[in-house]
Enzyme design. Structure first.
Site, short mmCIF file in Angstrom:
data_model
loop_
_atom_site.label_atom_id
_atom_site.label_comp_id
_atom_site.label_asym_id
_atom_site.label_seq_id
_atom_site.Cartn_x
_atom_site.Cartn_y
_atom_site.Cartn_z
N LEU A 34 -32.19 -1.75 0.87
CA LEU A 34 -33.55 -1.75 0.32
C LEU A 34 -34.11 -0.35 0.09
CD1 LEU A 34 -35.21 -4.73 2.31
CD2 LEU A 34 -34.04 -4.81 0.12
N ASP A 59 -26.11 -1.10 5.18
CA ASP A 59 -25.85 0.11 4.40
C ASP A 59 -24.34 0.24 4.13
OD1 ASP A 59 -25.52 2.95 3.72
OD2 ASP A 59 -27.62 3.09 4.35
N LYS A 85 -29.14 6.52 -8.31
CA LYS A 85 -28.85 6.56 -9.75
C LYS A 85 -29.71 7.53 -10.56
CE LYS A 85 -32.05 2.89 -10.98
NZ LYS A 85 -32.39 1.78 -11.84
N SER A 125 -20.79 4.03 -15.49
CA SER A 125 -21.90 4.36 -16.39
C SER A 125 -21.41 5.11 -17.62
CB SER A 125 -22.88 5.25 -15.62
OG SER A 125 -23.80 5.86 -16.49
N TYR A 150 -24.52 12.99 -10.12
CA TYR A 150 -24.49 11.53 -10.29
C TYR A 150 -23.31 11.12 -11.17
CZ TYR A 150 -25.53 6.92 -12.17
OH TYR A 150 -25.42 5.61 -12.58
N LYS A 154 -19.66 8.81 -10.53
CA LYS A 154 -19.14 7.66 -11.28
C LYS A 154 -17.71 7.94 -11.75
CE LYS A 154 -22.62 5.03 -10.66
NZ LYS A 154 -22.50 3.90 -9.72
N ASN A 196 -36.52 6.52 -16.65
CA ASN A 196 -35.92 5.90 -17.84
C ASN A 196 -36.99 5.54 -18.87
OD1 ASN A 196 -33.78 4.65 -15.46
ND2 ASN A 196 -32.98 5.81 -17.19
P1 NAD Z 1 -31.14 -0.03 -8.41
O1 NAD Z 1 -31.54 1.21 -7.71
O2 NAD Z 1 -32.20 -0.91 -8.95
O3 NAD Z 1 -30.19 -0.90 -7.49
C1 NAD Z 1 -29.32 -0.34 -6.55
C2 NAD Z 1 -29.48 -1.08 -5.25
O4 NAD Z 1 -28.58 -0.52 -4.31
C3 NAD Z 1 -30.89 -0.96 -4.67
O5 NAD Z 1 -31.37 -2.24 -4.33
C4 NAD Z 1 -30.71 -0.10 -3.43
O6 NAD Z 1 -31.62 -0.44 -2.40
C5 NAD Z 1 -29.26 -0.37 -3.06
N1 NAD Z 1 -28.57 0.70 -2.34
C6 NAD Z 1 -28.49 2.02 -2.66
N2 NAD Z 1 -27.77 2.68 -1.74
C7 NAD Z 1 -27.37 1.76 -0.82
C8 NAD Z 1 -26.60 1.82 0.35
N3 NAD Z 1 -26.13 2.98 0.83
N4 NAD Z 1 -26.36 0.69 1.04
C9 NAD Z 1 -26.86 -0.51 0.60
N5 NAD Z 1 -27.61 -0.62 -0.50
C10 NAD Z 1 -27.87 0.51 -1.21
O7 NAD Z 1 -30.13 0.42 -9.58
P2 NAD Z 1 -29.55 -0.42 -10.79
O8 NAD Z 1 -30.18 0.09 -12.02
O9 NAD Z 1 -29.58 -1.85 -10.48
O10 NAD Z 1 -28.05 0.13 -10.79
C11 NAD Z 1 -27.00 -0.57 -10.17
C12 NAD Z 1 -25.71 0.20 -10.36
O11 NAD Z 1 -25.49 0.40 -11.75
C13 NAD Z 1 -25.70 1.59 -9.75
O12 NAD Z 1 -24.40 1.83 -9.24
C14 NAD Z 1 -26.00 2.50 -10.91
O13 NAD Z 1 -25.46 3.78 -10.71
C15 NAD Z 1 -25.28 1.77 -12.03
N6 NAD Z 1 -25.81 2.05 -13.37
C16 NAD Z 1 -27.12 1.84 -13.64
C17 NAD Z 1 -27.61 2.10 -14.92
C18 NAD Z 1 -29.06 1.91 -15.25
O14 NAD Z 1 -29.52 2.45 -16.28
N7 NAD Z 1 -29.84 1.18 -14.48
C19 NAD Z 1 -26.75 2.56 -15.91
C20 NAD Z 1 -25.41 2.76 -15.61
C21 NAD Z 1 -24.95 2.49 -14.32
C1 WQD Z 2 -33.19 7.25 -23.01
C2 WQD Z 2 -33.73 8.14 -24.12
C3 WQD Z 2 -34.51 10.29 -23.39
C4 WQD Z 2 -37.83 8.94 -20.96
C5 WQD Z 2 -29.83 7.48 -18.15
C6 WQD Z 2 -28.75 8.08 -17.31
C7 WQD Z 2 -27.49 7.30 -17.48
C8 WQD Z 2 -27.71 5.82 -17.22
C9 WQD Z 2 -28.84 5.29 -18.03
C10 WQD Z 2 -27.22 5.43 -14.93
C11 WQD Z 2 -33.30 9.59 -23.99
C12 WQD Z 2 -35.65 9.46 -23.94
C13 WQD Z 2 -36.74 8.98 -21.79
C14 WQD Z 2 -39.08 9.41 -21.44
C15 WQD Z 2 -38.04 9.88 -23.55
N1 WQD Z 2 -28.06 5.56 -15.86
N2 WQD Z 2 -36.83 9.45 -23.05
N3 WQD Z 2 -39.13 9.86 -22.73
O1 WQD Z 2 -30.90 9.39 -20.42
O2 WQD Z 2 -29.73 7.69 -21.90
O3 WQD Z 2 -29.44 7.57 -19.51
O4 WQD Z 2 -29.99 6.11 -17.81
O5 WQD Z 2 -26.03 5.49 -14.98
O6 WQD Z 2 -26.60 7.83 -16.58
O7 WQD Z 2 -28.56 9.41 -17.71
O8 WQD Z 2 -31.60 6.95 -20.42
O9 WQD Z 2 -33.75 5.80 -20.34
O10 WQD Z 2 -33.57 8.09 -19.30
O11 WQD Z 2 -33.48 7.87 -21.77
O12 WQD Z 2 -38.15 10.32 -24.71
O13 WQD Z 2 -40.09 9.44 -20.74
O14 WQD Z 2 -35.16 8.15 -24.02
O15 WQD Z 2 -34.64 11.63 -23.77
O16 WQD Z 2 -33.07 10.08 -25.27
P1 WQD Z 2 -30.41 8.02 -20.63
P2 WQD Z 2 -33.16 7.14 -20.36
#
Ligand code: NAD
Ligand code: WQD
Length: 334
Positions: A34, A59, A85, A125, A150, A154, A196
């Site tokens: 959490l 954890d 993340k 990612s 980060y 990955k 984001n």
């Molecule tokens: P999120 O932060 O909403 O979910 C991650 C969950 O993992 C959270 O509920 C957090 O409490 C839990 N957590 C973190 N560290 C922990 C630990 N040590 N032990 C147990 N629980 C733990 O993130 P999300 O957006 O749902 O992302 C999920 C996965 O997808 C992550 O691995 C993230 O890197 C990857 N990812 C996310 C995105 C994105 O844009 N959201 C994009 C690409 C990859």
């Molecule tokens: C999208 C676009 C910003 C916020 C990130 C991580 C990537 C993955 C997904 C985990 C970009 C623009 C954003 C704002 C803006 N996560 N932007 N104003 O950067 O593509 O990817 O999230 O793995 O690893 O890097 O996503 O949603 O942050 O941005 O103009 O306030 O929106 O510059 O072009 P991004 P994002």
């Protein structure tokens, strides 16, 4: 019925995947500390599915927590979402990111090994591609040096799974997941100021932020703003079910596979914001700003391999993603 451990299952992507797993007949066991989610997510899942899923607070960096989990539950397969993340934060706190994301993965794999569990789906990612030269990117694109700690976690996570041939793994490279469950019962819960784009857009539209800053309009892209591949989180959730089915049903597959998960449609920041305003009938206060450090001009997927091998394609339109994101934001305010 197969029991699936879902680490990070209370988070944004994890919670939507838990819903899809339950609907597909799997029994998820959520394991989460959490640190970036809330226990209220369980109520949301129960309102959608009619059943409260099993949740264990723990954890993934704790061998003791994992041991207790694996000894008390018969786990058939694992989906590993749990990670930190935030790209920017990872440069400020690299050790925290390596400890959580890499330490957590190793601890989890050791526990799986000890209990004879081999199948794992890993959240990777699109960030692993950095600033790729040719769009759309496919999985054979060579990976450059990671652009952040980060991103490095990955790339390393994928590599660790590749090197440990005793596991059967599927690495899923998510592009930009957005939206929420259409019911509005679960969605994204960003703590503090969102990093984001879409959570920032919905908060600005709701009046919780003064204005969205568009990070750069001088890129070499059709309208000058950066281009990404946004996909609906429910499509992403379904891809996990497809990956799990492949792991459980196809025996003669390679021990390690990787898939891009995106729509394959390039969308600019400007287009996304305009579409949000049009679909939802609300204005988004916005200002033009400088480029954000570390951002790539454009990144979108060739999702062909996921279609061919997993039989998965993203089905939801940008309009649906943004309508569901706004629906969730409004429910949050109630
Ligand atoms: P999120 O932060 O909403 O979910 C991650 C969950 O993992 C959270 O509920 C957090 O409490 C839990 N957590 C973190 N560290 C922990 C630990 N040590 N032990 C147990 N629980 C733990 O993130 P999300 O957006 O749902 O992302 C999920 C996965 O997808 C992550 O691995 C993230 O890197 C990857 N990812 C996310 C995105 C994105 O844009 N959201 C994009 C690409 C990859
Ligand atoms: C999208 C676009 C910003 C916020 C990130 C991580 C990537 C993955 C997904 C985990 C970009 C623009 C954003 C704002 C803006 N996560 N932007 N104003 O950067 O593509 O990817 O999230 O793995 O690893 O890097 O996503 O949603 O942050 O941005 O103009 O306030 O929106 O510059 O072009 P991004 P994002």
């Amino acid at each position: 019925m197969k029991q699936v451990l879902v680490t990070g299952g209370m988070g944004f992507i994890g919670s939507h995947t838990v819903v899809s797993l339950m609907e597909a007949g799997f029994r998820p066991v959520i394991f989460d500390n959490l640190c970036n989610s809330s226990e209220s997510v369980l109520e949301g899942i129960a309102r959608i599915t009619g059943v409260k899923p099993l949740f264990i607070r723990g954890d993934v960096t704790s061998a003791a927590d994992l041991k207790a989990l694996f000894t008390s539950h018969n786990i058939d397969a694992v989906i590993h979402f749990a990670a930190l993340k935030a790209v920017g934060e990872s440069s400020e706190k690299p050790l925290e990111y390596y400890r959580n994301n890499i330490g957590g993965l190793i601890c989890l794999l050791e526990a799986m090994q000890e209990h004879g569990v081999r199948d794992v789906v890993f959240s990777s990612s699109a960030t692993v591609y950095g600033s790729a030269a040719h769009m759309p990117v496919d999985e054979d694109t060579p990976l450059p040096a990671a652009m952040s700690p980060y991103g490095s976690t990955k790339q390393m996570g994928e590599r660790i799974l590749f090197d440990t041939g005793s596991f059967r793994s599927v690495c899923l490279r998510y592009f930009n997941p957005i939206g929420a469950h259409p019911s509005g019962h679960i969605g994204e819960l960003p703590l503090g100021v969102p990093n984001n784009l879409v959570p920032y857009v919905t908060q600005a539209a709701a009046g919780l932020r003064k204005a969205l800053t568009i990070f750069g309009d001088d890129y070499h892209t059709p309208d000058g703003t950066a281009v990404r591949d946004y996909l609906h989180v429910m499509d992403l959730a379904e891809a996990h079910v497809a990956a799990l089915n492949r792991l459980q049903q196809v025996q003669d597959r390679p021990h390690w596979e990787v898939f891009n998960l995106g729509t394959g449609n390039p969308v600019s920041v400007k287009t996304l914001v305009e579409t949000f305003e049009r679909v939802n009938g609300v204005p988004v206060p916005k200002v033009m700003g400088a480029r954000r450090q570390g951002d790539v001009p454009e990144l979108w997927a060739n999702p062909g391999r996921a279609k061919q091998v997993l039989g998965w394609t993203a089905k939801h339109s940008l309009e649906e993603m943004l309508r569901d994101a706004w629906n969730w934001q409004q429910k949050l305010a109630q």
